[in-house]
Design an enzyme around this catalytic site. Sequence first.
Site, PDB file in Angstrom:
ATOM      1  N   PRO A 140       0.779  -1.234   0.000  1.00 56.38           N
ATOM      2  CA  PRO A 140       0.000   0.000   0.000  1.00 56.38           C
ATOM      3  C   PRO A 140       0.816   1.294   0.000  1.00 56.38           C
ATOM      4  O   PRO A 140       0.812   2.064   0.970  1.00 56.38           O
ATOM      5  CB  PRO A 140      -0.847  -0.131   1.261  1.00 56.38           C
ATOM      6  CG  PRO A 140       0.023  -0.929   2.179  1.00 56.38           C
ATOM      7  CD  PRO A 140       0.755  -1.902   1.300  1.00 56.38           C
ATOM      8  N   CYS A 141       1.483   1.552  -1.112  1.00 56.36           N
ATOM      9  CA  CYS A 141       2.268   2.778  -1.219  1.00 56.36           C
ATOM     10  C   CYS A 141       1.368   4.021  -1.181  1.00 56.36           C
ATOM     11  O   CYS A 141       1.859   5.119  -0.925  1.00 56.36           O
ATOM     12  CB  CYS A 141       3.146   2.751  -2.465  1.00 56.36           C
ATOM     13  SG  CYS A 141       2.275   2.412  -3.991  1.00 56.36           S
TER      14      CYS A 141
END
Length: 173
Positions: A140-141
């Site tokens: 989850p950048c």
Amino acid sequence: MLTLTSRLVLSRVGTPLAPLRLVADGKGAVLALDFEDFEDRMRRLLTRYHGHVELVAGDPPRPVVEAFVRYFDGDLTALDRLPLRMGGTPFQKDVWTALRDIPAGETRSYGALATALGKPKAVRAVGLANGANPVALIVPCHRVIGANGALTGYAGGVARKAWLLRHEGVLAA
């Protein structure tokens, strides 16, 4: 690097934001994932981390599809358990692991990530590794923001980043 005997499947997964392009191995581990309009980027990263690969069109692994349905239906931890098969340098892998450790509903700054990795001066390197993440959403950048709380760049577009953070309860609707 993968061998040419590795069977990799390129498929499509629908989401409320946009279709995703997904590359998985024969065991269902995800190697690459990005929004369909960023497929070229996904393929570049796939080649960078795994060398030349042959992709075969096929159906996405059922557990991956089910996890995305659950995630977009509100089970914000549904993507946490998906298996990954990622290349990258040891530092990049450390950053990507740290990204997966950010719970849904929370964000971290690049500086906080660098500090958590024990490399507080590596803020720029953390940003570069974050930007080279080959597995959008599952790693989850989108949960990384600027030190001032600003929504910084996102490979899938800042509008999608804002949508994802609203979905996870970080931003007000």
